[in-house]
Every structure is written in C-alpha cells, then in structure tokens.
Design a protein around this motif. Structure first.
Motif, short mmCIF file in Angstrom:
data_model
loop_
_atom_site.label_atom_id
_atom_site.label_comp_id
_atom_site.label_asym_id
_atom_site.label_seq_id
_atom_site.Cartn_x
_atom_site.Cartn_y
_atom_site.Cartn_z
N ALA A 164 -24.45 -21.18 23.74
CA ALA A 164 -24.46 -22.53 23.18
C ALA A 164 -23.13 -22.80 22.47
N ASP A 198 -25.37 -29.62 30.60
CA ASP A 198 -24.57 -28.42 30.81
C ASP A 198 -23.33 -28.36 29.92
N THR A 243 -32.54 -26.01 31.85
CA THR A 243 -33.74 -25.77 31.05
C THR A 243 -33.58 -24.43 30.37
N LEU A 268 -30.65 -25.51 18.92
CA LEU A 268 -29.86 -24.41 19.47
C LEU A 268 -29.04 -23.80 18.35
N ASN A 299 -35.43 -22.85 23.74
CA ASN A 299 -34.64 -23.07 22.53
C ASN A 299 -35.13 -22.22 21.36
N HIS A 315 -23.03 -28.53 26.87
CA HIS A 315 -23.27 -27.87 25.58
C HIS A 315 -23.22 -26.35 25.67
N PHE A 333 -28.41 -30.62 34.21
CA PHE A 333 -29.28 -30.28 33.09
C PHE A 333 -29.83 -28.87 33.26
N PHE A 392 -29.75 -29.82 18.38
CA PHE A 392 -30.80 -29.83 19.40
C PHE A 392 -31.62 -28.54 19.44
N GLU A 427 -36.73 -26.72 26.94
CA GLU A 427 -36.13 -28.05 26.84
C GLU A 427 -34.96 -28.14 27.80
N GLN A 428 -34.69 -29.36 28.24
CA GLN A 428 -33.53 -29.59 29.10
C GLN A 428 -32.34 -30.01 28.24
N TYR A 429 -31.19 -29.44 28.55
CA TYR A 429 -29.95 -29.73 27.85
C TYR A 429 -28.85 -30.01 28.87
N THR A 457 -22.98 -25.57 20.51
CA THR A 457 -23.42 -26.51 19.48
C THR A 457 -24.57 -25.90 18.70
#
Length: 70
Positions: free
Chosen positions: A20, A57, A44, A27, A47, A59, A42, A25, A53-55, A22
């Motif tokens: 990560a 890419d 998955t 994370l 977290n 990040h 995105f 969210f 959760e979907q984030y 960041t």
C-alpha cells in the motif's frame, strides 16, 4: 520480466503481493497485501478491518522482497 514500481495501469494478477502507498481507506502504508481478485484497474484486497474491498491499482506498488513496515 519482474514486476516493479507502482501498479497503476500495470498487469496485476490474482495472488500478486502488493504494498500500500496510502494509509487511507482502511489500509496501512508500506504494508504488504495479497491481491485476491483483479477487475480491470481495481484490486480486491483484504483490508486492515478484515473485509474484502476493491481499491484502485494506483494505491499500490509491486512487492519485490524489500523490507517493509508492519
């Protein structure tokens, strides 16, 4: 070819390890996460709350065995 750098618009695969970039969210920055699924740009991720959760890419960066914070 070794995957490296930010994951933004890169070929991320299911089960890749990513880091990560960041602390938002639910994370933790510099923590390693396993990509559970990929849906276009995105990822998955399970977290810090234990939820899938979907984030976006953008990040994440690819994990390449470097030492990271816990």
């Amino acid at each position: 070819m070794k995957k490296q750098g930010n994951c933004f618009r890169q070929n991320v695969d299911q089960h890749d390890l990513v880091v990560a970039e960041t602390s938002e969210f639910d994370l933790t920055e510099d923590r390693v996460y396993l990509v559970l699924y990929v849906n276009w740009s995105f990822l998955t991720i399970l977290n810090d709350l234990g939820k899938e959760e979907q984030y976006a890419d953008e990040h994440f960066r690819f994990y390449n065995g470097e030492r990271v914070e816990r």
